[in-house]
Scaffold this motif. Structure first.
Motif, short mmCIF file in Angstrom:
data_model
loop_
_atom_site.label_atom_id
_atom_site.label_comp_id
_atom_site.label_asym_id
_atom_site.label_seq_id
_atom_site.Cartn_x
_atom_site.Cartn_y
_atom_site.Cartn_z
N CYS A 60 2.94 13.82 -2.49
CA CYS A 60 4.30 13.94 -3.00
C CYS A 60 4.92 15.25 -2.57
N ASP A 61 6.20 15.36 -2.82
CA ASP A 61 6.94 16.51 -2.32
C ASP A 61 6.98 17.67 -3.32
N GLY B 52 2.83 4.28 0.75
CA GLY B 52 3.50 3.02 1.07
C GLY B 52 4.66 2.69 0.15
N TRP B 53 4.79 3.43 -0.93
CA TRP B 53 5.89 3.25 -1.88
C TRP B 53 6.92 4.34 -1.62
N ASN B 54 8.19 4.06 -1.93
CA ASN B 54 9.28 5.00 -1.70
C ASN B 54 9.97 5.35 -3.00
N TYR B 55 10.30 6.64 -3.13
CA TYR B 55 10.89 7.17 -4.36
C TYR B 55 12.41 7.10 -4.34
N CYS C 203 9.48 4.09 -8.09
CA CYS C 203 8.85 3.89 -6.79
C CYS C 203 9.08 2.44 -6.38
N TYR C 204 9.40 2.23 -5.11
CA TYR C 204 9.73 0.90 -4.60
C TYR C 204 8.87 0.56 -3.38
N ILE D 52 10.78 -7.25 -3.51
CA ILE D 52 10.76 -5.80 -3.74
C ILE D 52 10.18 -5.54 -5.12
N CYS D 53 9.14 -4.73 -5.16
CA CYS D 53 8.56 -4.30 -6.44
C CYS D 53 9.06 -2.91 -6.77
#
Length: 163
Positions: free
Chosen positions: A24-25, A33-36, A41-42, A154-155
């Motif tokens: 994480c940043d 693999g998930w995007n914030y 998270c998606y 999309i989860c």
């Protein structure tokens, strides 16, 4: 005197800090693999085609739900995130009562981005449960389709840690 082990929650927190240092940043953590975006998270599954019910089960197994869109900002972000991807299930349906759309958590849809004259499956198939999906040919506007159709999805889930 025997040495005491640290409490389990302290060990878990330590592992999360190590994980966050890698993935994480410094502010948030989503699994690889998930995007914030905005405390969530998606992850999109464009090549895994499932019915709405199967997609919902996959998201739950991953610790989340099918994505819920609460406002224009979230809608635009998801549109950009899924640009060029196929039809993707979102987490709303009218399964309980035809024509009454609700998110998976039972809350009503308060923001919407339906394509012109949508939803319309109620008129064409009043006896078939219909569910919500992004329809990319319509600039990611919303469309309804029989929940038994196979689409990507999309989860979304909560972030792991905010520090």
């Amino acid at each position: 005197m025997a040495k005491k082990s640290p409490p389990f929650h302290a060990l878990l927190f330590g592992l999360l800090v190590i994980f966050c240092g890698t993935y994480c940043d410094g502010r948030i953590a989503c699994e690889p693999g998930w995007n914030y975006f905005k405390e969530k998270c998606y992850h999109s599954y464009q090549f895994h085609l499932y019915t709405y019910y199967e997609a919902r089960t996959v998201c739950i197994a991953l610790g989340g739900t099918l994505a819920k869109i609460n406002n224009l900002e979230e809608d635009l972000w998801l549109k950009g995130y899924t640009e060029g991807k196929f039809h993707l299930w979102l987490g709303a349906n009218d399964i309980e009562q035809a024509g009454v759309w609700k998110w998976e958590d039972g809350s009503p849809i308060t923001y919407s981005n339906w394509y012109t004259n949508q939803p319309d499956n109620l008129a064409r198939h009043p006896d078939i449960a219909v569910c919500l999906h992004f329809y990319n040919e319509w600039n990611a506007k919303w469309n309804d389709a029989p929940c038994s159709q196979r689409k990507g999805f999309i989860c979304e889930k909560n972030i792991i840690l905010k520090i």
